[in-house]
Structures are given as structure tokens and as C-alpha cells.
Design a protein around this motif. Sequence first.
Motif, PDB file in Angstrom:
ATOM      1  N   ALA A  40       0.831  -1.215   0.000  1.00 56.42           N
ATOM      2  CA  ALA A  40       0.000   0.000   0.000  1.00 56.42           C
ATOM      3  C   ALA A  40       0.859   1.257   0.000  1.00 56.42           C
ATOM      4  O   ALA A  40       0.460   2.277  -0.567  1.00 56.42           O
ATOM      5  CB  ALA A  40      -0.938  -0.003   1.201  1.00 56.42           C
ATOM      6  N   LEU A  41       2.047   1.168   0.603  1.00 56.14           N
ATOM      7  CA  LEU A  41       2.963   2.315   0.587  1.00 56.14           C
ATOM      8  C   LEU A  41       3.431   2.609  -0.830  1.00 56.14           C
ATOM      9  O   LEU A  41       3.480   3.755  -1.257  1.00 56.14           O
ATOM     10  CB  LEU A  41       4.157   2.046   1.507  1.00 56.14           C
ATOM     11  CG  LEU A  41       5.272   3.082   1.541  1.00 56.14           C
ATOM     12  CD1 LEU A  41       4.765   4.423   2.063  1.00 56.14           C
ATOM     13  CD2 LEU A  41       6.426   2.580   2.406  1.00 56.14           C
ATOM     14  N   VAL A  91       0.440   4.404   4.690  1.00 55.43           N
ATOM     15  CA  VAL A  91      -0.968   4.137   5.010  1.00 55.43           C
ATOM     16  C   VAL A  91      -1.112   2.785   5.712  1.00 55.43           C
ATOM     17  O   VAL A  91      -2.182   2.196   5.714  1.00 55.43           O
ATOM     18  CB  VAL A  91      -1.850   4.176   3.734  1.00 55.43           C
ATOM     19  CG1 VAL A  91      -1.908   5.585   3.158  1.00 55.43           C
ATOM     20  CG2 VAL A  91      -1.346   3.183   2.693  1.00 55.43           C
ATOM     21  N   TYR A  92      -0.038   2.308   6.331  1.00 57.16           N
ATOM     22  CA  TYR A  92       0.021   0.968   6.923  1.00 57.16           C
ATOM     23  C   TYR A  92      -1.137   0.714   7.882  1.00 57.16           C
ATOM     24  O   TYR A  92      -1.722  -0.355   7.871  1.00 57.16           O
ATOM     25  CB  TYR A  92       1.356   0.809   7.659  1.00 57.16           C
ATOM     26  CG  TYR A  92       1.734  -0.611   7.981  1.00 57.16           C
ATOM     27  CD1 TYR A  92       2.311  -1.439   7.025  1.00 57.16           C
ATOM     28  CD2 TYR A  92       1.540  -1.140   9.249  1.00 57.16           C
ATOM     29  CE1 TYR A  92       2.682  -2.736   7.312  1.00 57.16           C
ATOM     30  CE2 TYR A  92       1.904  -2.436   9.557  1.00 57.16           C
ATOM     31  CZ  TYR A  92       2.476  -3.238   8.579  1.00 57.16           C
ATOM     32  OH  TYR A  92       2.839  -4.532   8.871  1.00 57.16           O
ATOM     33  N   GLU A 124      -6.602   2.092   3.663  1.00 54.79           N
ATOM     34  CA  GLU A 124      -5.850   1.793   2.434  1.00 54.79           C
ATOM     35  C   GLU A 124      -4.755   0.753   2.673  1.00 54.79           C
ATOM     36  O   GLU A 124      -4.307   0.087   1.746  1.00 54.79           O
ATOM     37  CB  GLU A 124      -5.222   3.065   1.845  1.00 54.79           C
ATOM     38  CG  GLU A 124      -6.221   4.046   1.275  1.00 54.79           C
ATOM     39  CD  GLU A 124      -6.794   4.980   2.349  1.00 54.79           C
ATOM     40  OE1 GLU A 124      -6.290   5.006   3.490  1.00 54.79           O
ATOM     41  OE2 GLU A 124      -7.778   5.669   2.035  1.00 54.79           O
ATOM     42  N   GLY A 125      -4.324   0.624   3.926  1.00 54.79           N
ATOM     43  CA  GLY A 125      -3.308  -0.375   4.258  1.00 54.79           C
ATOM     44  C   GLY A 125      -3.763  -1.797   3.988  1.00 54.79           C
ATOM     45  O   GLY A 125      -2.949  -2.709   3.870  1.00 54.79           O
ATOM     46  N   ILE A 143      -2.448  -6.330   2.592  1.00 56.88           N
ATOM     47  CA  ILE A 143      -2.930  -7.672   2.957  1.00 56.88           C
ATOM     48  C   ILE A 143      -3.442  -8.383   1.706  1.00 56.88           C
ATOM     49  O   ILE A 143      -3.168  -9.569   1.501  1.00 56.88           O
ATOM     50  CB  ILE A 143      -4.047  -7.586   4.020  1.00 56.88           C
ATOM     51  CG1 ILE A 143      -3.549  -6.890   5.289  1.00 56.88           C
ATOM     52  CG2 ILE A 143      -4.617  -8.960   4.326  1.00 56.88           C
ATOM     53  CD1 ILE A 143      -2.478  -7.632   6.031  1.00 56.88           C
ATOM     54  N   ASP A 144      -4.150  -7.671   0.863  1.00 52.99           N
ATOM     55  CA  ASP A 144      -4.651  -8.264  -0.383  1.00 52.99           C
ATOM     56  C   ASP A 144      -3.495  -8.756  -1.250  1.00 52.99           C
ATOM     57  O   ASP A 144      -3.552  -9.860  -1.810  1.00 52.99           O
ATOM     58  CB  ASP A 144      -5.501  -7.264  -1.163  1.00 52.99           C
ATOM     59  CG  ASP A 144      -6.777  -6.865  -0.428  1.00 52.99           C
ATOM     60  OD1 ASP A 144      -7.190  -7.585   0.497  1.00 52.99           O
ATOM     61  OD2 ASP A 144      -7.344  -5.809  -0.782  1.00 52.99           O
ATOM     62  N   ALA A 145      -2.434  -7.967  -1.366  1.00 49.23           N
ATOM     63  CA  ALA A 145      -1.274  -8.357  -2.171  1.00 49.23           C
ATOM     64  C   ALA A 145      -0.599  -9.590  -1.580  1.00 49.23           C
ATOM     65  O   ALA A 145      -0.204 -10.502  -2.308  1.00 49.23           O
ATOM     66  CB  ALA A 145      -0.279  -7.197  -2.266  1.00 49.23           C
TER      67      ALA A 145
END
Length: 183
Positions: free
Chosen positions: A119-120, A127-128, A132-133, A137-139
Motif C-alpha cells: 500500500a505504501l 498508510v500501513y 488503504e493499508g 494484505i490483499d497483495a
Amino acid sequence: MPAARRPWWLSPERDVRSLYYEHFGDCRKERQLFATSSFFTTFAAVRGITHAIRAERGPFKNITPGGRHIHHMTFGISGLLTVGYLWMLELGINEERWGSRATAAVFGGGAALTLDEFALWLNLEDVYWTKEGRESIDAVVLFGSLLTLSVLGKGFLRDLLDLGDRGEHEAGPRLAAGPQPHA
């Protein structure tokens, strides 16, 4: 009537070892296993550490030389670049099993450290801990699923489950303790 005791050469440990060599005797498949294991272990550890840092518990602190926060993805990228360079030189691929295992583990760990802060990269801001962070997790889930599927393929998990289904008296075909030739 109690089940007959199996001789030591028919032990479950020997069956699992034989199964391991059958499915991971090839260095390429073993690298997939080590990379996947390292990926999930590193991800779990880094998430635990970041939560401890945020809660100000334990010995962990942010790395901030000169007041600049160094994100853990920096170490992940360094690991990925190092392994990529070594693999480009064909080091840590086939020559020594320990080298193959080590580079695969560094690759998996580097990928986890990097994707944990996906996300960064995507938002170009830290945005950890925000909504948006969740993109990180999705990645991790997507890449981790790909790694898991590449390791398990269609055979290992099925054969491992079959070990549990075999009766106590059944020897089965996998008794050798070393690498098996692939057909």
C-alpha cells in the motif's frame, strides 16, 4: 484385537520423509517450498513486530537513523535484489542444496517484507494502519496463494492425506529414505 505394531522401517516419519523427497527432491520444487514457508513465516513475524512497535510493547522499535524512518520494505527489496543477482549468476540454484534453500528462503522473506508494505508503494504515503493499508494484505494473500499453489500442486497434499488414510498394517509404495528419480 489391537493393531500390529509397525516395524521401524514402516514408520510414519519414514513415509513422510519419502513423500518429501518424492515431491521436493528436485531443487526447483524444494526452492518453491522454502520460499513459500519463508514468505508466510516472515509475514507473520513482521506483522507481529509492527503491532508490538505500535503498542510500544517488547524490545522492538522503529529504525530511524538520523530521524528518517526506514520501512521494512527496504530490507525486502535488498533481499530480492540480492537473490535476483545471485540467481542471475546461477548461484544458489542447483550446486549446493543449502545454497538453494538459503536463497529461496531469502527470496520468500524479501517478498513478504516488500508486499507487506504494498500500500505504501501504491499510494506513495505511509498508510500501513489506515483503511488503504488493507491493499497490502490483499497483495500478500494473492502472492501467498500463488506460492502455495505452486508448492502443493496436485500431488503432495493428496499423497500426504493418503498417508493418514492407510491402515496400520499397510506398507504402501513409499519406503525409500532418499531422493527418488522422477518419471
